[in-house]
Motif scaffolding. Sequence first.
Motif, short mmCIF file in Angstrom:
data_model
loop_
_atom_site.label_atom_id
_atom_site.label_comp_id
_atom_site.label_asym_id
_atom_site.label_seq_id
_atom_site.Cartn_x
_atom_site.Cartn_y
_atom_site.Cartn_z
N UNK A 133 -34.10 8.38 4.79
CA UNK A 133 -33.53 8.78 3.51
C UNK A 133 -32.54 9.90 3.78
N UNK A 134 -31.32 9.52 4.08
CA UNK A 134 -30.29 10.46 4.50
C UNK A 134 -29.16 10.42 3.48
N UNK A 135 -28.94 11.52 2.76
CA UNK A 135 -27.96 11.52 1.68
C UNK A 135 -26.54 11.21 2.16
N UNK A 136 -26.04 11.86 3.23
CA UNK A 136 -24.67 11.54 3.68
C UNK A 136 -24.50 10.07 4.05
N UNK A 137 -25.53 9.51 4.69
CA UNK A 137 -25.46 8.10 5.07
C UNK A 137 -25.44 7.21 3.83
N UNK A 138 -26.27 7.54 2.85
CA UNK A 138 -26.30 6.76 1.63
C UNK A 138 -24.99 6.87 0.86
N UNK A 139 -24.36 8.04 0.89
CA UNK A 139 -23.06 8.18 0.23
C UNK A 139 -22.02 7.27 0.89
N UNK A 140 -22.05 7.20 2.20
CA UNK A 140 -21.13 6.31 2.93
C UNK A 140 -21.42 4.86 2.55
N UNK A 161 -31.52 5.20 -4.50
CA UNK A 161 -32.15 5.94 -3.40
C UNK A 161 -31.51 7.31 -3.21
N UNK A 162 -30.20 7.39 -3.50
CA UNK A 162 -29.48 8.64 -3.29
C UNK A 162 -29.81 9.67 -4.37
N UNK A 163 -29.99 9.23 -5.60
CA UNK A 163 -30.15 10.17 -6.73
C UNK A 163 -31.22 11.24 -6.48
N UNK A 164 -32.44 10.88 -6.07
CA UNK A 164 -33.46 11.93 -5.90
C UNK A 164 -33.19 12.86 -4.72
N UNK A 165 -32.24 12.50 -3.88
CA UNK A 165 -31.92 13.35 -2.73
C UNK A 165 -30.88 14.42 -3.08
N UNK A 166 -30.27 14.30 -4.26
CA UNK A 166 -29.26 15.28 -4.67
C UNK A 166 -29.99 16.49 -5.28
N UNK A 167 -29.88 17.67 -4.67
CA UNK A 167 -30.61 18.83 -5.18
C UNK A 167 -30.03 19.40 -6.47
N UNK A 189 -24.65 10.70 -9.93
CA UNK A 189 -25.11 9.53 -9.18
C UNK A 189 -25.79 8.54 -10.13
N UNK A 190 -26.62 9.04 -11.02
CA UNK A 190 -27.30 8.16 -11.97
C UNK A 190 -26.30 7.47 -12.90
N UNK A 191 -25.27 8.20 -13.32
CA UNK A 191 -24.24 7.59 -14.17
C UNK A 191 -23.51 6.48 -13.42
N UNK A 192 -23.24 6.70 -12.13
CA UNK A 192 -22.60 5.66 -11.33
C UNK A 192 -23.54 4.46 -11.18
N UNK A 193 -24.83 4.74 -11.04
CA UNK A 193 -25.81 3.65 -10.99
C UNK A 193 -25.81 2.87 -12.30
N UNK A 194 -25.64 3.58 -13.41
CA UNK A 194 -25.56 2.90 -14.70
C UNK A 194 -24.37 1.96 -14.76
N UNK A 195 -23.24 2.41 -14.25
CA UNK A 195 -22.05 1.54 -14.22
C UNK A 195 -22.28 0.32 -13.34
N UNK A 196 -22.96 0.53 -12.20
CA UNK A 196 -23.27 -0.60 -11.32
C UNK A 196 -24.19 -1.59 -12.03
N UNK A 197 -25.16 -1.07 -12.79
CA UNK A 197 -26.07 -1.94 -13.52
C UNK A 197 -25.32 -2.74 -14.58
#
Length: 202
Positions: free
Chosen positions: A14-21, A41-47, A55-63
């Motif tokens: 669970x690596x945030x930079x990798x998930x962003x890529x 997977x990325x959302x909970x890693x963002x402090x 990130x969640x808003x972008x996930x909403x657009x993807x959905x």
Amino acid sequence: GAADHLDRAAALAADAPLLRRLVALDRSLGRAGEALRALDRLAPLEPDPAARAAVLAEAGDAAIALGLGGDARDRFAAAIALDPTCRPALDGAARLARDRGDAVAERDALERLLPLVAPGADGAGVLDRLASARDRAGDLAGAAVAASAARAALPTAARLDACVALARRAGDPGALAALLGERARSAAASGDGAAATEAWLE
């Protein structure tokens, strides 16, 4: 390919930079399903709450791209709960509400979005949407206020027409007369004598 390699790497940690890529690559390849999984997977890693909300808003657009309206609504709601000023989430929530015919929810989202947008074209566009939502929610007076504000922000013939229609439906003869006079003067200035005469006669 590169996406498969990143998929395998991301599955191992669970690596945030990798998930962003991975999200960026999935987005560029049009892989909405894979992007949604990576964003979840990325959302909970963002402090930072604002970053997590984005990130969640972008996930909403993807959905939405996948036709998953309920999943999109859940993600937009979670984003707004984290950051009430998250513009993409508020905009997405308003669009979803419009699609499902919930004018009250659309109005509420747009009213929260309006103070966050820049004046000018962006603000006028949100005000146009707000006028329509208020009208469909049964608030004719509020719709007229929003339509007038949109016209003040960026005057167009279509916005003047919208104000005329609302004033006519509201039965406000003073406002209607003023708007029709403006329409007549505008038509006359543009050389449309027939439209100017019609407006003056009304």
